[in-house]
Design a protein around this motif. Structure first.
Motif, short mmCIF file in Angstrom:
data_model
loop_
_atom_site.label_atom_id
_atom_site.label_comp_id
_atom_site.label_asym_id
_atom_site.label_seq_id
_atom_site.Cartn_x
_atom_site.Cartn_y
_atom_site.Cartn_z
N ALA A 63 4.72 -55.64 49.23
CA ALA A 63 5.58 -56.60 49.93
C ALA A 63 5.04 -58.01 49.87
O ALA A 63 5.79 -58.97 50.10
N ASP A 64 3.76 -58.19 49.55
CA ASP A 64 3.16 -59.52 49.54
C ASP A 64 3.42 -60.29 48.25
O ASP A 64 3.01 -61.45 48.13
N LYS A 65 4.09 -59.65 47.29
CA LYS A 65 4.47 -60.34 46.04
C LYS A 65 3.27 -61.00 45.36
O LYS A 65 3.27 -62.19 45.03
N ALA A 66 2.23 -60.24 45.16
CA ALA A 66 1.00 -60.79 44.59
C ALA A 66 1.15 -61.02 43.08
O ALA A 66 2.00 -60.41 42.42
N ASP A 67 0.28 -61.88 42.55
CA ASP A 67 0.19 -62.05 41.10
C ASP A 67 -0.65 -60.95 40.48
O ASP A 67 -0.42 -60.54 39.34
N LEU A 68 -1.67 -60.49 41.23
CA LEU A 68 -2.56 -59.43 40.76
C LEU A 68 -2.69 -58.40 41.87
O LEU A 68 -3.08 -58.72 43.00
N LEU A 69 -2.35 -57.17 41.55
CA LEU A 69 -2.44 -56.06 42.50
C LEU A 69 -3.62 -55.18 42.09
O LEU A 69 -3.69 -54.72 40.95
N ILE A 70 -4.57 -54.99 43.01
CA ILE A 70 -5.73 -54.14 42.74
C ILE A 70 -5.55 -52.83 43.50
O ILE A 70 -5.39 -52.84 44.73
N LEU A 71 -5.56 -51.72 42.79
CA LEU A 71 -5.37 -50.40 43.39
C LEU A 71 -6.62 -49.57 43.14
O LEU A 71 -7.02 -49.34 42.00
N ILE A 127 -8.24 -49.42 57.76
CA ILE A 127 -7.94 -50.78 58.21
C ILE A 127 -6.44 -51.08 58.15
O ILE A 127 -6.02 -52.15 58.58
N VAL A 128 -5.63 -50.15 57.67
CA VAL A 128 -4.20 -50.41 57.52
C VAL A 128 -3.50 -50.36 58.88
O VAL A 128 -2.56 -51.11 59.14
N GLY A 129 -3.92 -49.46 59.75
CA GLY A 129 -3.29 -49.32 61.06
C GLY A 129 -4.23 -48.60 62.01
O GLY A 129 -5.32 -48.16 61.62
N VAL A 130 -3.81 -48.48 63.25
CA VAL A 130 -4.64 -47.83 64.25
C VAL A 130 -3.79 -46.85 65.04
O VAL A 130 -2.58 -47.03 65.18
N PRO A 131 -4.41 -45.79 65.57
CA PRO A 131 -3.66 -44.86 66.42
C PRO A 131 -3.03 -45.60 67.60
O PRO A 131 -3.62 -46.51 68.18
N GLY A 132 -1.82 -45.21 67.94
CA GLY A 132 -1.09 -45.87 69.01
C GLY A 132 0.01 -46.77 68.50
O GLY A 132 0.99 -47.02 69.20
N LEU A 133 -0.15 -47.27 67.26
CA LEU A 133 0.91 -48.05 66.63
C LEU A 133 1.81 -47.13 65.82
O LEU A 133 1.36 -46.11 65.29
N THR A 134 3.08 -47.49 65.72
CA THR A 134 3.96 -46.73 64.85
C THR A 134 3.74 -47.13 63.39
O THR A 134 3.07 -48.14 63.10
N VAL A 135 4.32 -46.37 62.49
CA VAL A 135 4.23 -46.71 61.08
C VAL A 135 4.91 -48.06 60.82
O VAL A 135 4.41 -48.87 60.04
N ALA A 136 6.02 -48.32 61.49
CA ALA A 136 6.69 -49.62 61.34
C ALA A 136 5.77 -50.75 61.78
O ALA A 136 5.70 -51.80 61.13
N ASP A 137 5.05 -50.55 62.90
CA ASP A 137 4.08 -51.56 63.35
C ASP A 137 3.03 -51.81 62.28
O ASP A 137 2.67 -52.95 61.99
N ARG A 142 13.95 -52.44 61.22
CA ARG A 142 14.78 -52.78 60.06
C ARG A 142 13.95 -53.46 58.97
O ARG A 142 14.10 -53.18 57.77
N GLU A 143 13.08 -54.38 59.39
CA GLU A 143 12.24 -55.08 58.42
C GLU A 143 11.26 -54.11 57.75
O GLU A 143 11.04 -54.19 56.54
N LEU A 178 3.13 -51.32 59.08
CA LEU A 178 3.67 -51.98 57.90
C LEU A 178 3.76 -53.49 58.08
O LEU A 178 3.59 -54.26 57.13
N LEU A 179 4.00 -53.95 59.31
CA LEU A 179 4.21 -55.37 59.55
C LEU A 179 3.05 -56.02 60.30
O LEU A 179 3.12 -57.20 60.65
N LEU A 180 1.98 -55.26 60.55
CA LEU A 180 0.89 -55.77 61.37
C LEU A 180 0.29 -57.05 60.81
O LEU A 180 0.03 -58.01 61.54
N HIS A 181 0.03 -57.08 59.49
CA HIS A 181 -0.59 -58.26 58.91
C HIS A 181 0.33 -59.47 58.98
O HIS A 181 -0.10 -60.60 59.13
#
Length: 491
Positions: A159-167, A89-99, A122-123, A101-104
């Motif tokens: 990058a979302d600066k969360a209070d709780l990160l679940i990994l 769900i992070v990305g789809v084929p056809g998008l670049t890695v930069a896309d 750059r972002e 990263l910023l898709l959401h």
């Protein structure tokens, strides 16, 4: 007051009680490890915290306020960022890695709709630089290896600066160097007051990073351990019995099944020889990117050797496709089961029975008539033999825990005789109890050869008769280890 406070949380799937009165507290600036066998309820708990599922009962307080998210977007907005084990769900084929990263951010209008390609890049670079990762920003996301997709997912969450990160199993696809980089990042986040709920089956990870470990079993938290964490006791609490670190007994082997002579995976790599004999389990270990997956793929007909000869049972063997490899008696469970081995939920073929039968359809149903008896029979055998926790052979494979999904993928290749079984990272996301069951199922077969790729030396020691090291797409001899009964040799 704790950042996260859960009291008497419950959830059921029909008659199956996934969570039975969970009580949990997580403080700010604390890294809490959540351990548990596959099916213990970890994923259900994470889905409730992430807004994917709704609890049946109990209360959750986040930052001293009631918390009951109905969607992942709502959970993220409240301060919880989740990195799931599956990165589809992070990305789809056809998008670049930069896309990717910023898709959401683009979807939520948190960046300009008219951003230039150079501005977007750059972002995206600022995100990965802040995370401390190295990613190919212009590459197609669909071409990324599992480890690189995992890094994209983690960088986005950070990058979302969360209070709780679940990994959820964050290092399952990472190299040792990448894992250490992630640990450094988590320590920085801890110092900033961010809490981390860290789900992993790797005790080395938890020893390196966890302040506290909680153990789940049967939908409950059954034990809690503070640093220094007694992982022997934690594992015993997790599976309900002692787990002795038994290494394989030496056993006789037969004639060579697979032979590779002067094999080169790349035009510039060093040639190597490899022989795997009947009844033998050989593990190949090495860092991510060293060529483990590429080697197995070439043997299975997905890729090609740049040079060299390959023989199967003494006869020349050079498959042009996986179908030719399967017809010759070679089977393979690839690294990322979510992308390579499981049909999407809701599609025909997403049940446990259909997952096992998928590569055998033309053999089992030669005249085109599909009868469910064979599928259900093989699925019931798999449930019994591998200890798969499934309510029914026709249950969706996506309703199973990660470890039970992996058992189903391996059971697929146990349903028909084969001469060579290839397993790429077969224990990824699998708890120690399930791992032992898979090891026993692999080693009980003496009528074939088995070749395993794993980035975890501990896994290699547990399953293999011989261990080989790969580096820069070439197999290297490894010094014998006198403390084990394994013959650790080059070929």
């Amino acid at each position: 007051m704790p950042l996260l406070h859960i009291e008497n949380l419950t959830h059921s799937f029909g008659a199956t009680r996934a969570l039975v009165g969970i009580d949990l507290k997580v403080e700010r600036g604390e890294i809490v490890a959540l351990m548990g066998a596959n099916g213990a309820g970890k994923s259900t708990l994470v889905k409730i915290l992430s807004g994917v599922l709704t609890a049946d009962g109990g209360t959750i307080a986040l930052k001293e306020r009631p918390f009951a998210p109905k969607t992942p977007h709502e959970a993220a907005g409240a301060g919880i960022a989740t990195v799931h084990q599956s990165t589809d769900i992070v990305g789809v084929p056809g998008l670049t890695v930069a896309d990717a990263l910023l898709l959401h951010r683009i979807a939520e209008h948190r960046t300009s709709l008219f951003v230039s390609r150079s501005g977007l890049r750059r972002e995206a670079k600022a995100l990965i630089d802040a995370a401390g990762f190295s990613l190919p920003l212009d590459r197609d996301f669909g071409e990324l290896a599992a480890a690189e997709r995992q890094l994209v997912a983690i960088a986005r969450a950070l990058a979302d600066k969360a209070d709780l990160l679940i990994l959820d199993e964050p290092t399952a696809s990472l190299s040792s160097e990448e894992s250490q980089r992630l640990f450094d990042i988590l320590r920085r986040l801890r110092a900033q007051g961010i809490a981390v709920l860290y789900i992993s089956h790797r005790t080395a990870d938890l020893q390196a990073i966890a302040d506290r470990a909680l153990v789940m079993r049967g939908g409950r938290i059954v034990a809690s351990f503070s640093r220094p964490i007694d992982f022997s006791s934690a594992i015993q609490s997790m599976i309900g019995r002692r787990l002795d670190a038994v290494r394989p007994d030496a056993r006789p082997v037969g004639n060579p099944v697979l032979e590779i002579r002067n094999g080169q995976l790349a035009a510039t790599s060093v040639p190597f020889d490899l022989t795997v004999k009947q009844g033998e389990v050989v593990a190949i270990t090495g860092p991510i990117g060293a060529g483990k997956s590429r080697l197995l793929s070439a043997i299975f007909g997905v890729g090609r050797f740049a040079c060299g000869e390959m023989f199967l049972d003494g006869r020349p063997y050079r498959p042009r496709s996986p179908a030719e490899a399967i017809a010759a008696g070679v089977s393979m469970a690839a690294e990322d089961r979510h992308r390579s081995s499981l049909m999407p939920a809701g599609w025909p073929g997403h049940s446990l029975a259909a997952t096992i039968s998928l590569p055998h359809l033309t053999k089992w149903y030669r005249k085109g008539f599909l009868f469910g008896n064979r599928e259900r029979r093989e699925a019931n055998r798999a449930i019994s033999r591998f200890g798969i926790k499934a309510s029914d052979p026709l249950a969706s494979v996506w309703s199973l825990s990660g470890g039970n999904q992996q058992k189903a993928v391996i059971a697929r290749w146990e349903a028909e005789p084969s001469r060579l079984l290839l397993l790429d990272e077969p224990f990824q996301g699998v708890d120690v109890g399930a791992r032992r069951e898979i090891v026993e199922a692999i080693r009980v077969r003496t009528d074939r050869a088995t070749l395993i790729a794993t980035s975890d030396p501990e896994e290699a020691y547990e399953v293999a008769d011989r261990i080989l090291t790969i580096d820069r797409h070439a197999l290297l001899p490894t010094a014998a280890d006198p403390t084990t009964n394994l013959a650790i040799t080059g070929t």
